[in-house]
Design a protein around this motif. Sequence first.
Motif, PDB file in Angstrom:
ATOM      1  N   ASP A   1       1.345  -1.160  -0.072  1.00  0.00           N
ATOM      2  CA  ASP A   1      -0.057  -0.302  -0.670  1.00  0.00           C
ATOM      3  C   ASP A   1       0.736   1.409   0.109  1.00  0.00           C
ATOM      4  OD1 ASP A   1      -2.412  -1.863   0.159  1.00  0.00           O
ATOM      5  OD2 ASP A   1      -2.611  -1.487   1.950  1.00  0.00           O
ATOM      6  N   ALA A   2       2.360   1.293   0.159  1.00  0.00           N
ATOM      7  CA  ALA A   2       2.755   2.262   0.389  1.00  0.00           C
ATOM      8  C   ALA A   2       3.498   2.345  -0.764  1.00  0.00           C
ATOM      9  CB  ALA A   2       4.106   2.297   1.781  1.00  0.00           C
ATOM     10  N   GLY A   3       4.105   1.213  -1.457  1.00  0.00           N
ATOM     11  CA  GLY A   3       4.502   2.062  -2.539  1.00  0.00           C
ATOM     12  C   GLY A   3       6.062   1.136  -2.520  1.00  0.00           C
ATOM     13  N   LEU A   4       6.185   0.377  -1.452  1.00  0.00           N
ATOM     14  CA  LEU A   4       7.331  -0.496  -1.009  1.00  0.00           C
ATOM     15  C   LEU A   4       7.417  -1.639  -2.140  1.00  0.00           C
ATOM     16  CD1 LEU A   4       8.298   1.573   2.089  1.00  0.00           C
ATOM     17  CD2 LEU A   4       9.225   1.758  -0.053  1.00  0.00           C
ATOM     18  N   ALA A   5       6.836  -2.412  -2.278  1.00  0.00           N
ATOM     19  CA  ALA A   5       6.640  -3.608  -2.772  1.00  0.00           C
ATOM     20  C   ALA A   5       5.505  -3.955  -3.553  1.00  0.00           C
ATOM     21  CB  ALA A   5       6.663  -4.238  -1.489  1.00  0.00           C
ATOM     22  N   THR A   6       5.358  -4.917  -4.887  1.00  0.00           N
ATOM     23  CA  THR A   6       4.541  -4.906  -5.475  1.00  0.00           C
ATOM     24  C   THR A   6       4.153  -6.816  -4.937  1.00  0.00           C
ATOM     25  OG1 THR A   6       6.580  -6.317  -7.358  1.00  0.00           O
ATOM     26  CG2 THR A   6       5.805  -3.871  -7.169  1.00  0.00           C
ATOM     27  N   ARG A   7       3.335  -7.048  -5.227  1.00  0.00           N
ATOM     28  CA  ARG A   7       2.685  -8.327  -5.173  1.00  0.00           C
ATOM     29  C   ARG A   7       1.899  -9.130  -6.362  1.00  0.00           C
ATOM     30  NH1 ARG A   7      -2.208 -10.905  -3.374  1.00  0.00           N
ATOM     31  NH2 ARG A   7      -2.437 -11.929  -1.530  1.00  0.00           N
ATOM     32  N   GLU A   8       2.407  -9.836  -6.361  1.00  0.00           N
ATOM     33  CA  GLU A   8       1.623 -10.604  -7.574  1.00  0.00           C
ATOM     34  C   GLU A   8       1.357 -12.301  -6.664  1.00  0.00           C
ATOM     35  OE1 GLU A   8       3.616 -12.775 -11.665  1.00  0.00           O
ATOM     36  OE2 GLU A   8       4.715 -11.834 -10.601  1.00  0.00           O
TER      37      GLU A   8
ATOM     38  N   TYR B   1       3.814 -13.764  -4.453  1.00  0.00           N
ATOM     39  CA  TYR B   1       5.755 -13.147  -4.187  1.00  0.00           C
ATOM     40  C   TYR B   1       5.538 -11.695  -4.550  1.00  0.00           C
ATOM     41  CZ  TYR B   1       5.825 -18.056  -5.025  1.00  0.00           C
ATOM     42  OH  TYR B   1       6.192 -19.890  -5.348  1.00  0.00           O
ATOM     43  N   PHE B   2       6.565 -11.332  -3.722  1.00  0.00           N
ATOM     44  CA  PHE B   2       6.599  -9.892  -4.082  1.00  0.00           C
ATOM     45  C   PHE B   2       7.937  -9.276  -3.956  1.00  0.00           C
ATOM     46  CE2 PHE B   2       3.632 -11.138  -0.036  1.00  0.00           C
ATOM     47  CZ  PHE B   2       3.126 -10.197   0.008  1.00  0.00           C
ATOM     48  N   ARG B   3       7.770  -8.235  -3.901  1.00  0.00           N
ATOM     49  CA  ARG B   3       9.478  -7.723  -5.139  1.00  0.00           C
ATOM     50  C   ARG B   3       9.492  -6.420  -4.338  1.00  0.00           C
ATOM     51  NH1 ARG B   3      12.243  -9.590  -9.287  1.00  0.00           N
ATOM     52  NH2 ARG B   3      11.728 -11.003 -10.616  1.00  0.00           N
ATOM     53  N   VAL B   4      10.441  -5.686  -4.365  1.00  0.00           N
ATOM     54  CA  VAL B   4      10.890  -4.335  -3.766  1.00  0.00           C
ATOM     55  C   VAL B   4      10.322  -3.175  -4.643  1.00  0.00           C
ATOM     56  CG1 VAL B   4      12.368  -3.177  -3.124  1.00  0.00           C
ATOM     57  CG2 VAL B   4      12.583  -5.325  -1.834  1.00  0.00           C
ATOM     58  N   VAL B   5      10.009  -2.687  -3.853  1.00  0.00           N
ATOM     59  CA  VAL B   5      10.337  -1.449  -5.115  1.00  0.00           C
ATOM     60  C   VAL B   5      11.398  -0.815  -5.414  1.00  0.00           C
ATOM     61  CG1 VAL B   5       9.004   0.984  -6.461  1.00  0.00           C
ATOM     62  CG2 VAL B   5       7.588  -1.565  -5.886  1.00  0.00           C
ATOM     63  N   THR B   6      12.276  -0.860  -5.804  1.00  0.00           N
ATOM     64  CA  THR B   6      13.820   0.076  -5.563  1.00  0.00           C
ATOM     65  C   THR B   6      13.305   1.558  -5.875  1.00  0.00           C
ATOM     66  OG1 THR B   6      14.280  -0.351  -8.124  1.00  0.00           O
ATOM     67  CG2 THR B   6      15.174  -2.151  -5.515  1.00  0.00           C
ATOM     68  N   ASP B   7      12.643   2.595  -6.599  1.00  0.00           N
ATOM     69  CA  ASP B   7      12.544   3.483  -7.250  1.00  0.00           C
ATOM     70  C   ASP B   7      11.983   3.719  -5.943  1.00  0.00           C
ATOM     71  OD1 ASP B   7      13.664   2.774  -9.978  1.00  0.00           O
ATOM     72  OD2 ASP B   7      11.926   3.323 -10.793  1.00  0.00           O
ATOM     73  N   ALA B   8      11.039   4.182  -5.222  1.00  0.00           N
ATOM     74  CA  ALA B   8      10.165   4.241  -3.601  1.00  0.00           C
ATOM     75  C   ALA B   8      11.527   4.535  -3.013  1.00  0.00           C
ATOM     76  CB  ALA B   8       9.191   3.123  -3.667  1.00  0.00           C
ATOM     77  N   LEU B   9      11.898   3.613  -2.519  1.00  0.00           N
ATOM     78  CA  LEU B   9      12.909   3.942  -1.731  1.00  0.00           C
ATOM     79  C   LEU B   9      14.306   4.532  -2.345  1.00  0.00           C
ATOM     80  CD1 LEU B   9      13.616  -0.173  -0.999  1.00  0.00           C
ATOM     81  CD2 LEU B   9      12.981   1.455   1.002  1.00  0.00           C
ATOM     82  N   ASP B  10      14.145   5.180  -3.751  1.00  0.00           N
ATOM     83  CA  ASP B  10      15.910   6.008  -3.753  1.00  0.00           C
ATOM     84  C   ASP B  10      14.648   7.127  -3.373  1.00  0.00           C
ATOM     85  OD1 ASP B  10      16.664   3.879  -4.296  1.00  0.00           O
ATOM     86  OD2 ASP B  10      16.726   4.238  -6.785  1.00  0.00           O
ATOM     87  N   THR B  11      13.286   7.308  -3.813  1.00  0.00           N
ATOM     88  CA  THR B  11      13.138   8.464  -4.089  1.00  0.00           C
ATOM     89  C   THR B  11      12.561   9.203  -2.221  1.00  0.00           C
ATOM     90  OG1 THR B  11      11.396   7.961  -5.860  1.00  0.00           O
ATOM     91  CG2 THR B  11      10.311   9.956  -4.192  1.00  0.00           C
ATOM     92  N   ALA B  12      12.064   7.741  -1.249  1.00  0.00           N
ATOM     93  CA  ALA B  12      12.398   8.586  -0.373  1.00  0.00           C
ATOM     94  C   ALA B  12      13.673   9.028   0.417  1.00  0.00           C
ATOM     95  CB  ALA B  12      11.569   7.160   0.911  1.00  0.00           C
ATOM     96  N   ALA B  13      14.657   8.364  -0.246  1.00  0.00           N
ATOM     97  CA  ALA B  13      16.256   8.335   0.748  1.00  0.00           C
ATOM     98  C   ALA B  13      16.227   9.932   0.219  1.00  0.00           C
ATOM     99  CB  ALA B  13      16.952   7.450   0.215  1.00  0.00           C
TER     100      ALA B  13
END
Length: 115
Positions: free
Chosen positions: A84-91, A98-110
């Motif tokens: 929901d926070a946009g930090l991971a995707t769910r399939e 299955y989940f993946r990290v959304v690296t762009d969201a982490l970069d934006t926050a950083a």
Amino acid sequence: MPTSVPPLRNDTASCCASAESAVLTAEQADAIARTFKALGDPTRVRLLSLIAASRDGEACICDLTEPVGLSQPTVSHHMKLLVDAGLATREQRGRWAYFRVVTDALDTAAHALRR
């Protein structure tokens, strides 16, 4: 002999212009706050770390419960907040998520506060 102090500049436009241009909008601040709130729990940070470190860059919910020592419903709750926070995707694949990290969201926050 006393040293003279240079007069103060009265040019506030040049002083303050760069600071104001780097200020987050209300919408940007809200999005970044949601990200930081989701990252405010050590379990969620660990879950993202586990997913990011996985061999394929993704992890099944079944592989996330044991490392954090929590039940599958509890891990699913944490993962829902991260999605929901946009930090991971769910399939969904069959009965497993299955989940993946959304690296762009982490970069934006950083980088949000280092403008």
